[in-house]
Design an enzyme around this catalytic site. Structure first.
Site, PDB file in Angstrom:
ATOM      1  N   GLU A   1      86.161 -52.264 -19.682  1.00 31.03           N
ATOM      2  CA  GLU A   1      86.092 -53.218 -18.564  1.00 31.03           C
ATOM      3  C   GLU A   1      84.836 -54.058 -18.784  1.00 31.03           C
ATOM      4  O   GLU A   1      83.722 -53.562 -18.675  1.00 31.03           O
ATOM      5  CB  GLU A   1      86.009 -52.447 -17.249  1.00 31.03           C
ATOM      6  CG  GLU A   1      86.022 -53.311 -16.016  1.00 31.03           C
ATOM      7  CD  GLU A   1      85.965 -52.470 -14.745  1.00 31.03           C
ATOM      8  OE1 GLU A   1      85.299 -52.914 -13.794  1.00 31.03           O
ATOM      9  OE2 GLU A   1      86.552 -51.371 -14.709  1.00 31.03           O
TER      10      GLU A   1
ATOM     11  N   ASP B   1      78.926 -54.780  -6.731  1.00 33.95           N
ATOM     12  CA  ASP B   1      78.098 -54.108  -7.727  1.00 33.95           C
ATOM     13  C   ASP B   1      76.832 -53.529  -7.117  1.00 33.95           C
ATOM     14  O   ASP B   1      76.180 -54.157  -6.294  1.00 33.95           O
ATOM     15  CB  ASP B   1      77.716 -55.087  -8.851  1.00 33.95           C
ATOM     16  CG  ASP B   1      78.932 -55.602  -9.602  1.00 33.95           C
ATOM     17  OD1 ASP B   1      79.934 -54.861  -9.632  1.00 33.95           O
ATOM     18  OD2 ASP B   1      78.893 -56.715 -10.122  1.00 33.95           O
TER      19      ASP B   1
END
Length: 256
Positions: free
Chosen positions: A46, A57
């Site tokens: 990924e 994130d």
């Protein structure tokens, strides 16, 4: 047949997807990191496209994205780096990022360009379901790209089933409603994954957020097809003198 479907047809347990940030630790590290991951047991890569406002994130991945942006990473630079990557990389590769930079590039142009170089799918956490259905799904299909939606412990059964229906490749089960890299109670995570299992979904499930070692990897693999590791690997790269060695040691600490 897509590379992702082929992967899950041949291996439906203990699948390891590792996240890395394009252009980190150095601008030209992207392919070196990807090769090291493939060489040392990652089943799927990924690849994060750094963005200035990465909502999903955690701190570690945000920091790697900031470094990559300072290094000069852009979508254009990344596509140039990946131009001939299929000469070295045979595992499936999905791009993870945010909608805004992709729209600025041009959604259909982006799909055409990434498909042409051999990318397999996209994860865009801020993609609205309704926009995907009305506008973007047909473009993804046109270019043979998988699209992976995220679900959380708070996602209703009805919505999980809808996102499963819209997704192809796999479904990304976020282990809890926090950002990446936080510690989790894996007992709660196992209950949540058992619940997802009970829905008889069409897509394989990979579980991410908080997976960092053998114990957490094996825990989520009990009730899903595999795991996604990001922050723990980025940390291993941060202090690495040698990418290949650091990657080998890290993946040995995770895989059974």
């Amino acid at each position: 047949m897509s590379r992702i479907k082929n992967l899950f047809d041949n291996k439906n347990k203990n699948v390891l997807n590792v996240y890395c940030t394009a252009g980190f630790p150095k601008l030209n590290s992207t392919l070196e990191v990807m090769k090291a991951l493939q060489n040392n047991g990652a089943d799927l890569i990924e690849l994060g496209m750094p963005y200035s406002d990465p909502l999903a994130d955690g701190e570690v991945i945000q920091q790697s994205g900031s470094v990559a942006l300072k290094n000069g990473m852009t979508i254009k630079v990344l596509l140039e780096q990946l131009k001939n990557f299929r000469g070295d990389i045979s595992v499936p590769v999905v791009l993870m990022g945010y909608l805004n930079p992709v729209l600025q590039y041009g959604f259909e142009k982006f799909c055409a360009d990434v498909s042409a170089i051999g990318i397999d799918g996209l994860i865009l956490p801020d993609m609205p379901q309704i926009s995907f259905e009305k506008e973007y799904s047909a473009i993804m299909k046109k270019y043979g790209l998988d699209f992976i939606f995220l679900v959380t412990p708070e996602t209703s059964e009805e919505r999980v089933k809808k996102l499963d229906e819209l997704s192809s490749g796999f479904l990304y089960a976020v282990s809890s409603s926090s950002t990446t890299g936080k510690d989790k109670s894996f007992e709660d995570v196992e209950k949540y994954l058992q619940r997802l299992q009970s829905y008889s979904l069409k897509c394989p499930i990979l579980t991410g957020f908080g997976v960092k070692d053998k114990v957490t990897f094996q825990s989520v693999c009990k009730y899903s097809n595999g795991a996604i590791i990001g922050s723990a690997y980025i940390k291993a790269l941060q202090n690495a003198d040698d990418i290949e060695t650091a990657t080998k040691e890290f993946l040995q600490s995770v895989l059974p």
